[in-house]
Scaffold this motif. Structure first.
Motif, PDB file in Angstrom:
ATOM      1  N   LYS A  17       0.811  -1.213   0.000  1.00 19.64           N
ATOM      2  CA  LYS A  17       0.000   0.000   0.000  1.00 19.64           C
ATOM      3  C   LYS A  17       0.858   1.285   0.000  1.00 19.64           C
ATOM      4  O   LYS A  17       0.426   2.320  -0.464  1.00 19.64           O
ATOM      5  N   ALA A  18       2.093   1.172   0.519  1.00 14.06           N
ATOM      6  CA  ALA A  18       2.958   2.353   0.543  1.00 14.06           C
ATOM      7  C   ALA A  18       3.767   2.485  -0.740  1.00 14.06           C
ATOM      8  O   ALA A  18       4.551   3.411  -0.876  1.00 14.06           O
ATOM      9  N   GLN A  19       3.601   1.527  -1.673  1.00 20.28           N
ATOM     10  CA  GLN A  19       4.356   1.549  -2.923  1.00 20.28           C
ATOM     11  C   GLN A  19       3.382   1.435  -4.095  1.00 20.28           C
ATOM     12  O   GLN A  19       3.246   0.358  -4.688  1.00 20.28           O
ATOM     13  N   PRO A  20       2.695   2.518  -4.440  1.00 15.94           N
ATOM     14  CA  PRO A  20       1.685   2.465  -5.509  1.00 15.94           C
ATOM     15  C   PRO A  20       2.195   1.890  -6.809  1.00 15.94           C
ATOM     16  O   PRO A  20       1.467   1.209  -7.527  1.00 15.94           O
ATOM     17  N   GLU A  21       3.471   2.155  -7.122  1.00  9.90           N
ATOM     18  CA  GLU A  21       3.996   1.663  -8.390  1.00  9.90           C
ATOM     19  C   GLU A  21       4.075   0.149  -8.429  1.00  9.90           C
ATOM     20  O   GLU A  21       4.135  -0.462  -9.498  1.00  9.90           O
ATOM     21  N   LYS A  22       4.078  -0.507  -7.246  1.00  7.48           N
ATOM     22  CA  LYS A  22       4.160  -1.958  -7.189  1.00  7.48           C
ATOM     23  C   LYS A  22       2.807  -2.631  -7.421  1.00  7.48           C
ATOM     24  O   LYS A  22       2.742  -3.796  -7.793  1.00  7.48           O
ATOM     25  N   ILE A  23       1.733  -1.902  -7.165  1.00  8.09           N
ATOM     26  CA  ILE A  23       0.407  -2.500  -7.259  1.00  8.09           C
ATOM     27  C   ILE A  23       0.133  -3.014  -8.664  1.00  8.09           C
ATOM     28  O   ILE A  23      -0.278  -4.150  -8.862  1.00  8.09           O
ATOM     29  N   GLU A  24       0.398  -2.169  -9.663  1.00 12.97           N
ATOM     30  CA  GLU A  24       0.152  -2.583 -11.045  1.00 12.97           C
ATOM     31  C   GLU A  24       1.096  -3.689 -11.476  1.00 12.97           C
ATOM     32  O   GLU A  24       0.776  -4.472 -12.372  1.00 12.97           O
ATOM     33  N   GLU A  25       2.254  -3.756 -10.826  1.00 10.38           N
ATOM     34  CA  GLU A  25       3.216  -4.796 -11.176  1.00 10.38           C
ATOM     35  C   GLU A  25       2.810  -6.150 -10.600  1.00 10.38           C
ATOM     36  O   GLU A  25       2.938  -7.176 -11.261  1.00 10.38           O
ATOM     37  N   VAL A  26       2.324  -6.129  -9.350  1.00 14.41           N
ATOM     38  CA  VAL A  26       1.991  -7.381  -8.659  1.00 14.41           C
ATOM     39  C   VAL A  26       0.573  -7.839  -8.951  1.00 14.41           C
ATOM     40  O   VAL A  26       0.319  -9.022  -9.157  1.00 14.41           O
ATOM     41  N   ILE A  27      -0.382  -6.905  -8.959  1.00 15.81           N
ATOM     42  CA  ILE A  27      -1.789  -7.263  -9.135  1.00 15.81           C
ATOM     43  C   ILE A  27      -2.307  -6.669 -10.434  1.00 15.81           C
ATOM     44  O   ILE A  27      -2.439  -5.446 -10.566  1.00 15.81           O
ATOM     45  N   THR A  28      -2.592  -7.535 -11.369  1.00 16.26           N
ATOM     46  CA  THR A  28      -3.163  -7.107 -12.651  1.00 16.26           C
ATOM     47  C   THR A  28      -4.410  -7.936 -12.914  1.00 16.26           C
ATOM     48  O   THR A  28      -4.544  -9.047 -12.386  1.00 16.26           O
ATOM     49  N   PRO A  29      -5.326  -7.422 -13.723  1.00 14.16           N
ATOM     50  CA  PRO A  29      -6.532  -8.213 -14.039  1.00 14.16           C
ATOM     51  C   PRO A  29      -6.177  -9.575 -14.617  1.00 14.16           C
ATOM     52  O   PRO A  29      -6.828 -10.581 -14.325  1.00 14.16           O
ATOM     53  N   GLU A  30      -5.125  -9.622 -15.438  1.00 15.89           N
ATOM     54  CA  GLU A  30      -4.739 -10.884 -16.054  1.00 15.89           C
ATOM     55  C   GLU A  30      -4.268 -11.894 -15.010  1.00 15.89           C
ATOM     56  O   GLU A  30      -4.611 -13.077 -15.078  1.00 15.89           O
ATOM     57  N   LYS A  31      -3.480 -11.429 -14.034  1.00 18.15           N
ATOM     58  CA  LYS A  31      -2.991 -12.334 -12.993  1.00 18.15           C
ATOM     59  C   LYS A  31      -4.134 -12.820 -12.098  1.00 18.15           C
ATOM     60  O   LYS A  31      -4.179 -13.983 -11.691  1.00 18.15           O
ATOM     61  N   ILE A  32      -5.053 -11.924 -11.770  1.00 19.97           N
ATOM     62  CA  ILE A  32      -6.196 -12.313 -10.942  1.00 19.97           C
ATOM     63  C   ILE A  32      -7.035 -13.357 -11.667  1.00 19.97           C
ATOM     64  O   ILE A  32      -7.429 -14.370 -11.087  1.00 19.97           O
TER      65      ILE A  32
END
Length: 204
Positions: A17-32
């Protein structure tokens, strides 16, 4: 598994949550979609409790935790909490015969406990199978027959709860079997067969 999946996503969000740039890297619609698609695929056969497929699902989620650098709780260093289970399988054939009349298993009889084999003996009827019914009865080597439930209990659900005590009384007096006669309009016999006539897994 829905709870586990929700926990997986929640932990991931908390961790980044403190690293917004990581969110798109770790959690993507495709991965979910990939994770949910795997866990809900026909190959997992519903991930039934205690099944090998459920263990595979747990290992899949565990591997994601490890890949994201999530640390396990110190009590469970491998991420998995042991849960003791027991599986009760139902008899596939059998029945109960009195004289010339037979009661086939699954249609007119249910085996709630016991193993495989053949048993025969005299029958002793003991009403509702209360303590006083057994006190003076000689049931050694006999089959005890009682009515299901108790005189002052109307709920069929509660009748099943009274069965264990009757079994103990019958065993204590040397009986070889306990047969309960079931008859209630509140819970039809067909429903009882569906519920009690199938294999089940529960906490040990």
């Amino acid at each position: 598994m829905k709870l586990s999946m929700a926990g997986l996503l929640l932990l991931t969000l908390i961790g980044v949550k403190a690293q917004p740039e990581k969110i798109e890297e770790v959690i993507t619609p495709e991965k979910i979609r990939a994770h949910i698609g795997f866990l809900s695929s026909d190959a997992m056969r519903g991930r039934d409790t205690g099944s090998q497929e459920l263990k595979i699902a747990a290992e899949h989620i565990k591997s994601q935790f490890i890949s994201w650098g999530i640390q396990p709780h110190e009590t469970y260093p491998n991420f998995l909490q042991p849960v003791p289970l027991k599986t009760q399988t139902v008899a596939t054939s059998g029945g109960f015969t009195v004289g010339e009349q037979s009661f086939p298993l699954g249609r007119e009889a249910l085996l709630l406990s016991g193993g495989s084999g053949n048993w025969s003996g005299d029958i002793t009827y003991l009403g509702f199978g209360e303590i006083e019914d057994f006190e003076s009865a000689d049931v050694e080597g006999k089959i005890v027959v009682t009515r299901a439930g108790a005189a002052d209990v109307k709920s069929p659900q509660e009748w099943l709860g009274l069965r264990a005590a009757k079994v103990d009384r019958a065993k204590g007096k040397g009986a070889i079997a306990l047969v309960e006669l079931y008859n209630s309009p509140l819970v039809p016999w067909s429903y009882l067969v569906r519920v009690l006539g199938t294999s089940s897994t529960s906490l040990d």
